[in-house]
Design a protein around this motif. Structure first.
Motif, mmCIF file in Angstrom:
data_model
loop_
_atom_site.group_PDB
_atom_site.id
_atom_site.type_symbol
_atom_site.label_atom_id
_atom_site.label_comp_id
_atom_site.label_asym_id
_atom_site.label_seq_id
_atom_site.Cartn_x
_atom_site.Cartn_y
_atom_site.Cartn_z
ATOM 1 N N LYS A 40 1.856 7.413 -4.076
ATOM 2 C CA LYS A 40 2.479 6.309 -3.345
ATOM 3 C C LYS A 40 3.075 6.876 -2.078
ATOM 4 C CE LYS A 40 6.873 6.556 -5.792
ATOM 5 N NZ LYS A 40 7.884 5.783 -6.498
ATOM 6 N N GLY A 41 3.324 6.004 -1.124
ATOM 7 C CA GLY A 41 3.896 6.484 0.114
ATOM 8 C C GLY A 41 4.067 5.372 1.133
ATOM 9 N N ILE A 42 4.514 5.801 2.310
ATOM 10 C CA ILE A 42 4.711 4.887 3.429
ATOM 11 C C ILE A 42 4.144 5.561 4.667
ATOM 12 C CG2 ILE A 42 7.049 5.746 3.910
ATOM 13 C CD1 ILE A 42 7.772 2.799 4.640
ATOM 14 N N GLY A 43 3.461 4.777 5.499
ATOM 15 C CA GLY A 43 2.789 5.355 6.650
ATOM 16 C C GLY A 43 3.248 4.795 7.978
ATOM 17 N N ASN A 44 3.352 5.684 8.935
ATOM 18 C CA ASN A 44 3.604 5.348 10.328
ATOM 19 C C ASN A 44 2.287 5.628 11.051
ATOM 20 O OD1 ASN A 44 4.524 4.927 12.885
ATOM 21 N ND2 ASN A 44 5.956 6.623 12.911
ATOM 22 N N PHE A 45 1.437 4.604 11.152
ATOM 23 C CA PHE A 45 0.088 4.795 11.659
ATOM 24 C C PHE A 45 -0.040 4.374 13.105
ATOM 25 C CE2 PHE A 45 -0.666 4.047 7.047
ATOM 26 C CZ PHE A 45 -0.992 5.355 6.750
ATOM 27 N N VAL A 53 2.913 0.444 3.352
ATOM 28 C CA VAL A 53 3.182 1.015 2.037
ATOM 29 C C VAL A 53 1.885 0.998 1.246
ATOM 30 C CG1 VAL A 53 4.467 0.704 -0.122
ATOM 31 C CG2 VAL A 53 5.573 0.241 2.070
ATOM 32 N N PHE A 54 1.630 2.073 0.510
ATOM 33 C CA PHE A 54 0.397 2.158 -0.263
ATOM 34 C C PHE A 54 0.684 2.857 -1.586
ATOM 35 C CE2 PHE A 54 0.861 5.284 3.004
ATOM 36 C CZ PHE A 54 0.843 6.473 2.307
ATOM 37 N N PRO A 64 -3.079 -1.929 0.909
ATOM 38 C CA PRO A 64 -1.821 -1.579 1.579
ATOM 39 C C PRO A 64 -0.992 -2.825 1.893
ATOM 40 C CG PRO A 64 -3.692 -0.532 2.654
ATOM 41 C CD PRO A 64 -4.244 -1.523 1.678
ATOM 42 N N LEU A 65 0.313 -2.638 1.925
ATOM 43 C CA LEU A 65 1.254 -3.710 2.213
ATOM 44 C C LEU A 65 2.011 -3.355 3.493
ATOM 45 C CD1 LEU A 65 2.887 -6.257 1.316
ATOM 46 C CD2 LEU A 65 4.377 -4.667 0.088
#
Length: 103
Positions: A40-45, A53-54, A64-65
């Motif tokens: 799980k994690g959070i991305g700054n893409f 969030v994935f 992804p959310l």
């Protein structure tokens, strides 16, 4: 078999498609998906205005959310892995390879 282990992986901002490709390859190559119990994690893409969030379980990566805002001031992409019988370096090297290829 080894006991499950957990560890974080922190990444610089990257294009979402590069991260998606690296995640799919980590999950599917050499039966690694069976050894990834949870991610799980959070991305700054790059190109995304909001944090993403994935999460996934073994080979299944959920949709992804996109959050409305960052939960705190740290806008860092991070992943938390729970694995069994899989070296941390394999995951980090696979992700790094696909991020380099996308650059």
């Amino acid at each position: 078999m080894d006991a499950p282990r957990r560890f974080p992986v922190f990444l610089a901002s990257a294009p979402a498609f590069a991260f998606e490709m690296s995640s799919l390859n980590v999950a599917s190559t050499c039966s690694r998906g069976e050894r990834i119990l949870r991610v799980k994690g959070i991305g700054n893409f790059i190109g995304e205005q909001r944090p993403v969030v994935f999460h996934g379980v073994q080979q299944l990566l959920h949709e992804p959310l996109r959050l409305k805002a960052w939960p705190d001031d740290a806008h860092t992409t991070w992943l938390a892995f729970i694995v069994q019988g899989l070296a941390r370096s394999v995951i980090e090297e696979t992700i790094a390879y696909f991020l380099r290829e996308a650059a």
